[in-house]
Scaffold this motif. Structure first.
Motif, PDB file in Angstrom:
ATOM      1  N   GLY A 193       0.693  -1.086  -0.148  1.00  0.00           N
ATOM      2  CA  GLY A 193       0.122   0.074   0.039  1.00  0.00           C
ATOM      3  C   GLY A 193       0.878   1.317  -0.134  1.00  0.00           C
ATOM      4  O   GLY A 193       0.342   2.193  -0.734  1.00  0.00           O
ATOM      5  N   ALA A 194       2.036   1.210   0.703  1.00  0.00           N
ATOM      6  CA  ALA A 194       2.704   2.306   0.823  1.00  0.00           C
ATOM      7  C   ALA A 194       3.665   2.626  -0.572  1.00  0.00           C
ATOM      8  O   ALA A 194       3.770   3.712  -1.064  1.00  0.00           O
ATOM      9  N   TRP A 195       3.846   1.411  -1.298  1.00  0.00           N
ATOM     10  CA  TRP A 195       4.484   1.460  -2.584  1.00  0.00           C
ATOM     11  C   TRP A 195       3.413   1.918  -3.406  1.00  0.00           C
ATOM     12  O   TRP A 195       3.679   2.947  -4.534  1.00  0.00           O
ATOM     13  N   ALA A 196       2.532   1.265  -3.597  1.00  0.00           N
ATOM     14  CA  ALA A 196       1.514   1.769  -4.884  1.00  0.00           C
ATOM     15  C   ALA A 196       0.575   3.058  -4.498  1.00  0.00           C
ATOM     16  O   ALA A 196       0.178   3.719  -5.299  1.00  0.00           O
ATOM     17  N   GLY A 197       0.134   3.057  -3.189  1.00  0.00           N
ATOM     18  CA  GLY A 197      -0.820   4.255  -2.944  1.00  0.00           C
ATOM     19  C   GLY A 197      -0.178   5.528  -2.641  1.00  0.00           C
ATOM     20  O   GLY A 197      -0.778   6.527  -2.612  1.00  0.00           O
ATOM     21  N   ARG A 198       1.124   5.530  -1.990  1.00  0.00           N
ATOM     22  CA  ARG A 198       1.998   6.520  -1.574  1.00  0.00           C
ATOM     23  C   ARG A 198       1.122   7.247  -0.535  1.00  0.00           C
ATOM     24  O   ARG A 198       0.310   6.838   0.260  1.00  0.00           O
ATOM     25  N   ARG A 230      -8.193  -0.775  -2.381  1.00  0.00           N
ATOM     26  CA  ARG A 230      -7.504  -0.468  -3.615  1.00  0.00           C
ATOM     27  C   ARG A 230      -6.595  -1.386  -4.232  1.00  0.00           C
ATOM     28  O   ARG A 230      -6.349  -1.068  -5.679  1.00  0.00           O
ATOM     29  N   LEU A 231      -6.062  -2.360  -3.565  1.00  0.00           N
ATOM     30  CA  LEU A 231      -4.816  -2.948  -4.137  1.00  0.00           C
ATOM     31  C   LEU A 231      -5.441  -3.849  -5.261  1.00  0.00           C
ATOM     32  O   LEU A 231      -4.763  -4.121  -6.128  1.00  0.00           O
ATOM     33  N   GLY A 232      -6.692  -4.711  -5.124  1.00  0.00           N
ATOM     34  CA  GLY A 232      -7.152  -5.397  -5.995  1.00  0.00           C
ATOM     35  C   GLY A 232      -7.799  -4.448  -7.160  1.00  0.00           C
ATOM     36  O   GLY A 232      -8.200  -5.345  -8.051  1.00  0.00           O
ATOM     37  N   GLY A 287      -1.389  -1.776  -8.038  1.00  0.00           N
ATOM     38  CA  GLY A 287      -1.585  -2.051  -6.779  1.00  0.00           C
ATOM     39  C   GLY A 287      -1.679  -3.706  -6.582  1.00  0.00           C
ATOM     40  O   GLY A 287      -1.095  -4.241  -5.664  1.00  0.00           O
ATOM     41  N   ARG A 288      -2.108  -4.271  -7.753  1.00  0.00           N
ATOM     42  CA  ARG A 288      -1.952  -5.871  -7.741  1.00  0.00           C
ATOM     43  C   ARG A 288      -0.620  -6.384  -7.828  1.00  0.00           C
ATOM     44  O   ARG A 288      -0.250  -7.134  -7.155  1.00  0.00           O
ATOM     45  N   ILE A 289       0.216  -5.576  -9.003  1.00  0.00           N
ATOM     46  CA  ILE A 289       1.515  -5.644  -8.929  1.00  0.00           C
ATOM     47  C   ILE A 289       2.185  -5.742  -7.674  1.00  0.00           C
ATOM     48  O   ILE A 289       3.049  -6.567  -7.002  1.00  0.00           O
ATOM     49  N   ALA A 290       2.122  -4.421  -6.714  1.00  0.00           N
ATOM     50  CA  ALA A 290       2.738  -4.293  -5.613  1.00  0.00           C
ATOM     51  C   ALA A 290       2.260  -5.421  -4.715  1.00  0.00           C
ATOM     52  O   ALA A 290       3.217  -5.918  -3.916  1.00  0.00           O
ATOM     53  N   ALA A 345      -5.576 -14.968  -3.994  1.00  0.00           N
ATOM     54  CA  ALA A 345      -6.665 -14.075  -4.410  1.00  0.00           C
ATOM     55  C   ALA A 345      -6.384 -12.890  -5.065  1.00  0.00           C
ATOM     56  O   ALA A 345      -7.296 -12.313  -6.039  1.00  0.00           O
ATOM     57  N   LEU A 346      -5.374 -12.146  -5.156  1.00  0.00           N
ATOM     58  CA  LEU A 346      -4.751 -11.458  -6.108  1.00  0.00           C
ATOM     59  C   LEU A 346      -4.659 -11.736  -7.474  1.00  0.00           C
ATOM     60  O   LEU A 346      -4.676 -10.902  -8.586  1.00  0.00           O
ATOM     61  N   LEU A 347      -3.980 -12.984  -7.499  1.00  0.00           N
ATOM     62  CA  LEU A 347      -3.660 -13.392  -8.994  1.00  0.00           C
ATOM     63  C   LEU A 347      -4.933 -14.016  -9.523  1.00  0.00           C
ATOM     64  O   LEU A 347      -5.106 -13.820 -10.981  1.00  0.00           O
TER      65      LEU A 347
END
Length: 386
Positions: free
Chosen positions: A82-87, A146-148, A153-156, A196-198
């Motif tokens: 989340g910190a990487w993708a969402g900043r 949001r990651l999904g 977000g999915r990659i992170a 679940a993300l994949l």
């Protein structure tokens, strides 16, 4: 800043407290050990050094302090993702938690920065690990939905989850059945979260799967550290304490009670509404603690339990402290002026007719030249007019 209304009065009283006296005498007693890289391992595997519950703990400090930075394997991965993708907010929260963690691990720059804060010079900085856990939980929660939803977000999330899984797999499975069960369940829960993300089919369920896997991780890890209390620790007052409680209710003025040895530990009397001159509240005034501790034991160091041990009991000190009742062993015999009033289950109760009220003015004071072992000049109040 939010905690300032509670912290500022605390900081005002801290310099004169027993806590400060104890820490000043032994600063390293509350300080975390000097930083070593292996102290980072419990972030990924809190069982890496074993567990005291299985009698195989081999860590550099006690288990509670060293492993309290573990926030859950999936939570750590999702906070990093989340910190990487969402900043934004997630990155700021995790960064603040990381600064607290580095101070707790005694990384020199961060540890020195916390010690430079007024009032924090002698704090138990190892417990700043808890702010790291809070930051991980918040950062993961802020970006969980949001990651999904976005490709980045999915990659992170996939990269972070795969990395922590590989990190846990790098440690051999624990030998203890319970620790192994936690290890397998945590791996499985984190792997299903990654799946679940994949999987496009499972992706709508990703937040719920992540929370369920994390709950299983933390439940299996922590359940053995919250055991049921055996019946022998039942705190229902025995007849001897019930007698003292009734006397306290009937008395028009408060009085103090004390027990011999370990029969009624300091602070426990408050549960029954009984006033005990002892205690180990770290914020009580150090000078008062020294007077009580020295009066009961003859010598006293800050932080010690001021227990009443051995005969003869210090009658003058108990008189001045307003101790009206003493709970002793059944066969204990006390000299006058002590009067036996009851012998019940829980101990024999003695009454002190010479106990002074809680508030009194001495008729005079005499300062003597000799110095007591605790380094204090002895001041003796004259009983005249007391």
């Amino acid at each position: 800043c939010f905690a300032a209304p509670a912290l500022l009065p605390l900081l005002e009283q801290l310099p004169a407290s027993e806590r400060m006296a104890s820490v000043t005498a032994n600063p390293e007693g509350v300080a975390p050990p000097p930083f070593e890289s292996r102290f980072l391992l419990p972030l990924f595997d809190p069982m890496v050094f074993g567990s005291p519950r299985d009698h195989d703990w081999a860590g550099p400090e006690n288990f509670n302090e060293m492993c309290s930075a573990y926030a859950g394997l999936a939570a750590l991965a999702l906070a990093l993702a989340g910190a990487w993708a969402g900043r934004g907010r997630a990155l700021a929260v995790l960064g603040g938690g990381l600064a607290a963690l580095l101070a707790a691990l005694r990384v020199p720059t961060f540890y020195a920065a916390v010690q430079a804060l007024p009032g924090f010079e002698h704090g138990a900085h190892g417990r700043l690990r808890l702010l790291w856990v809070l930051a991980v939980a918040i950062a993961a929660g802020l970006e969980l939905d949001r990651l999904g939803e976005s490709r980045w977000g999915r990659i992170a999330g996939i990269v972070a989850l795969a990395a922590v899984l590989a990190g846990l797999l790098a440690f051999p499975p624990p030998d203890s059945p319970w620790q192994r069960a936690w290890w397998v369940a945590t791996l499985a829960g984190t792997a299903v979260t990654l799946l679940a993300l994949l999987s496009q089919r499972l992706r709508p369920w990703f937040p719920r799967i992540a929370v369920a896997g994390l709950a299983l991780d933390l439940l299996l890890l922590g359940v053995r550290y919250q055991p049921g209390v055996p019946r022998r620790f039942d705190l229902t007052p025995p007849p001897a304490l019930a007698y003292l409680m009734e006397e306290a209710r009937r008395s028009p003025a408060p009085f103090r009670v004390i027990a011999e040895g370990y029969d009624l530990m300091p602070n426990l009397g408050a549960l029954y509404g009984l006033w005990d001159p002892r205690g180990n509240d770290p914020m009580r005034p150090a000078a008062a603690a020294r007077v009580v501790g020295s009066g009961l034991r003859g010598s006293y160091s800050p932080g010690e339990q001021p227990l009443l041990l051995g005969q003869p009991f210090p009658s003058a000190a108990l008189d001045s402290l307003g101790v009206r009742y003493l709970l002793a062993r059944h066969r204990r015999e006390l000299p006058p002026p002590w009067e036996p009033v009851a012998d019940l289950q829980g101990g024999r109760i003695w009454r002190n007719p010479n106990a002074r009220p809680l508030f009194f003015l001495p008729g005079g004071a005499v300062i003597v030249s000799r110095v007591e072992p605790n380094g204090l000049d002895l001041a003796v109040d004259s009983p005249a007019g007391g």
